[in-house]
Write an enzyme that holds these catalytic residues in place. Sequence first.
Site, short mmCIF file in Angstrom:
data_model
loop_
_atom_site.label_atom_id
_atom_site.label_comp_id
_atom_site.label_asym_id
_atom_site.label_seq_id
_atom_site.Cartn_x
_atom_site.Cartn_y
_atom_site.Cartn_z
N ASP A 1 -11.82 1.11 5.86
CA ASP A 1 -12.32 2.01 6.93
C ASP A 1 -13.42 2.86 6.31
OD1 ASP A 1 -9.91 1.50 8.84
OD2 ASP A 1 -8.99 2.11 6.94
N GLU B 1 0.87 -1.17 0.00
CA GLU B 1 0.00 0.00 0.00
C GLU B 1 0.92 1.23 0.00
OE1 GLU B 1 -2.06 0.76 3.68
OE2 GLU B 1 -3.70 1.86 2.73
N1 ADE Z 1 -5.26 0.81 9.60
C1 ADE Z 1 -6.47 1.17 9.23
N2 ADE Z 1 -6.52 1.38 7.89
C2 ADE Z 1 -5.28 1.13 7.42
C3 ADE Z 1 -4.68 1.17 6.14
N3 ADE Z 1 -5.37 1.50 5.04
N4 ADE Z 1 -3.38 0.85 6.05
C4 ADE Z 1 -2.67 0.54 7.13
N5 ADE Z 1 -3.17 0.49 8.36
C5 ADE Z 1 -4.48 0.78 8.51
ZN ZN Z 2 -6.52 -2.05 6.25
#
Ligand code: ADE
Ligand code: ZN
Length: 330
Positions: A274, A195
Amino acid sequence: MSLKDLAKVELHLHLEGAAPPAFIRGLAREKHIDLSGMFDADGGYKFSDFWQFLKVYEAATETLKTPMDYHRLTLAVLEESAASGVIYSETFLSPDFCGNRDLGAWREYLQAIQEAAEIAQKTHGITLRGIITCIRHFGPEKARQTALCAAETAGDFITGFGIAGDEKIGKPKDFRWAFDAAREAGLRLTAHAGEWGGPDSVRDALHDLEVERIGHGVRAIEDLALVDELAEKGIVLEVCPGSNIALGLYPNWRAHPISTLLQRGVKVTISTDDPPFFHTTMAREYDRLHDAFDWDAGQFRAIARTSLDAAFCDADTRARIRKQLEAADA
Ligand code: ADE
Ligand code: ZN
């Protein structure tokens, strides 16, 4: 048929990250906690990049201080997921926020979450399983304690272990002890990678932590040899396109690599990460993917089956959910 009505399986959802802002504001009011500066004019969470997002996320957890808070949160989150057509959800749970990694406290939080899950199963027909996650920027020692909470509570409900947080801090191998302990306790493994880190971060998670799923993993696309490795080994990516776009990883839906990864034989799944932070829901993810790539209901049904095959639940649960998917497809 509307994509909203399709039965969905979600594998990557952070329980605290799924808290609606109004829910957090309500708790803050009850507890006289000052969260000014955390919300925008429309009442949404306010942040301008991933690192600010992590700060706002952690500030929101300051309002979640008792098992009953988590009971209410779990009910609110599962109601919202069910409204999007989700019938099975794997949710990241964090002993870091639930009792500061104290095992006795964690058990109380877990019981409250499970009781809420049972209510949601009866009222909304949604099944919840928990993946305990350690947090990378909290460091390896806290991850060890988290892994011990995970190992002690592994079972039908807690089925996996993972790592989230700031991918730019530390290396997967720093967390090997925690992952080994979780694996020895019978937990299945996933790690956030690819990511904010590139292909090497995905390789390190695969090779050093021996995970079978990768959270996000989308930046594997920058190295086609790695994409081939993911396809050959059947590694499942928990892809969260709306999260990646909201956080600025890709400029728009057409630019997201999910479709290319799928075409190259990688097992991709769809999740929200999220959702209120990123103004998304599972139904919205489906709609945007349909708009961007012209995916039809058949494509989404195939992805739901891939997701269920990759779920960390036991065989009886998988068979029960598979029947629900088949009934919904009929
Ligand atoms: N914790 C919550 N969302 C996250 C994300 N997209 N990447 C890393 N840690 C996280
Ligand atoms: Zn995540």
